[in-house]
Design an enzyme around this catalytic site. Sequence first.
Site, PDB file in Angstrom:
ATOM      1  N   ASP A 165      -8.043 -19.526 -28.619  1.00 21.59           N
ATOM      2  CA  ASP A 165      -7.293 -18.859 -29.687  1.00 21.59           C
ATOM      3  C   ASP A 165      -8.216 -18.120 -30.648  1.00 21.59           C
ATOM      4  O   ASP A 165      -7.990 -18.095 -31.862  1.00 21.59           O
ATOM      5  CB  ASP A 165      -6.461 -19.882 -30.477  1.00 21.59           C
ATOM      6  CG  ASP A 165      -5.561 -20.737 -29.597  1.00 21.59           C
ATOM      7  OD1 ASP A 165      -5.123 -20.236 -28.557  1.00 21.59           O
ATOM      8  OD2 ASP A 165      -5.299 -21.903 -29.963  1.00 21.59           O
TER       9      ASP A 165
ATOM     10  N   GLU B 295       4.058 -15.782 -28.774  1.00 17.94           N
ATOM     11  CA  GLU B 295       3.318 -16.476 -29.834  1.00 17.94           C
ATOM     12  C   GLU B 295       2.039 -15.688 -30.142  1.00 17.94           C
ATOM     13  O   GLU B 295       1.813 -14.608 -29.634  1.00 17.94           O
ATOM     14  CB  GLU B 295       2.966 -17.906 -29.407  1.00 17.94           C
ATOM     15  CG  GLU B 295       2.059 -17.989 -28.186  1.00 17.94           C
ATOM     16  CD  GLU B 295       1.703 -19.406 -27.790  1.00 17.94           C
ATOM     17  OE1 GLU B 295       2.107 -20.363 -28.497  1.00 17.94           O
ATOM     18  OE2 GLU B 295       1.018 -19.579 -26.758  1.00 17.94           O
TER      19      GLU B 295
END
Length: 473
Positions: free
Chosen positions: A18, A209
């Site tokens: 991420d 997302e």
Amino acid sequence: MKKQGFNPFLPSWEYVPDGEPHVWGDRVYVYGSHDRFNGHVFCLNDYVCWSAPVEDLGDWRYEGVIYKKTDDPLNPDGRMCLYAPDVTVGPDGRYYLYYVLDKVPIVSVAVCETPAGEFEFYGYVQYADGTRLGEKAGDEPQFDPGVLTEGERTYLYTGFCAAGDRSRHGAMVTVLGPDMLTIVEEPVFVAPSEPYSKGSGFEGHAFFEAPSIRKKDDTYYLIYSSIVMHELCYATSPFPTHGFVYQGVLISNNDLHIDSYKPADKPMYYGGNNHGSIERINGKWYVFYHRHTNGTAFCRQGCIERIHFREDGTIAQAEMTSSGPNGGPLVGHGEYPAYLACHLFCKDEATYTGGFGSGAWMDSRFPKITQDGKDGDEEIGYIANMTDSATAGFKYFDCHGIKKVKIKVRGYCQGAFEIQTAWEGPALGTIPVDFTNVWTEYTADIAIPDGIQALYFKYTGNGCADLASFALE
């Protein structure tokens, strides 16, 4: 002397997915989640930070733990995980860390005087009346914050929207005031979820997302993970809060859609969820993303690729490589660890690593990148469970005068490794291997053509082999 840069760009025993890269001063800092090797869910560890000089993306420095999951007042016993964060510099010059704990719908904020010091809890994003964002009637749950500060306004992008879930409308942006907590413009949606994507231009690549935001010249780039999951997509707008138009795929962590060297629909790695962003580093643009290892969804490692802007501001999809942070091919001689493989596949094709809800591990048909030891052990990674047809690919090397190839192998195996320069190309030679309990070196006289080459190591035979490294001489 400048070091070579590899993918994954951090040590093989580090699991920071991420990735949100930011250049401050003469260094690039990467913030992300922190997976645990052999973890049973995502993001079990505390936040850490790594940084590198902008001129050398092979020289990463561990900055240490910057924030513990128990630092949030809502999480004193650590039962909640720290999900994907982002950091921005506020109008006061301090660094603000935005994150969401995994079982609450609100956005937490921590602050630090430096980009990689110990952050301290600061507060929760809230409306003027003190109601926390995500808890007001009509609010959608907050998730995966991405932030951009311009002057005294901070744009906070959030959202998570599974396919078919009509209760979630898409990625949203909320504008915060100079205190970095108080909402001055309430949330609006900037990219649709799957149920609301028809006619939007986002069809097939609707928001899932991982919203992240960057600005280049006068254009805002919204980077996000689509419902396909393995791809990072992007949309652009001249405005930070509306007008975003879908533009394409930045990177896929199984190289789908790319047809320059294979069929577009053939996966070259075992994909899964993806999350990252883009950043201009030393005059060049890169995309940060992650790959999955250990045959599970929960051991992810950060990777980097160069990206190239077209004249109209759009970006060509980047190819997965072993050499991405290097900005060019790796030196075509010497020894390289097998965990640098950017391609990994076998005759039993699979697009995804495993089930996210169940945490399903890939079964014994599939090879996987793994390590010995436990989480935190500085054990070098290797490829395990290479059964007949399993292939590891590495891109790219600048080869000159290579006449010999060596490999280090262990395992219950009896067969050979074929060496190729294309995923289904002819074998340039073979290296026989046999059963051994310890890492054993095998050598063969194999000439690699001069020039920039990909290298593929394909196991054929009985049993399964572990591949630790290869060397070009």
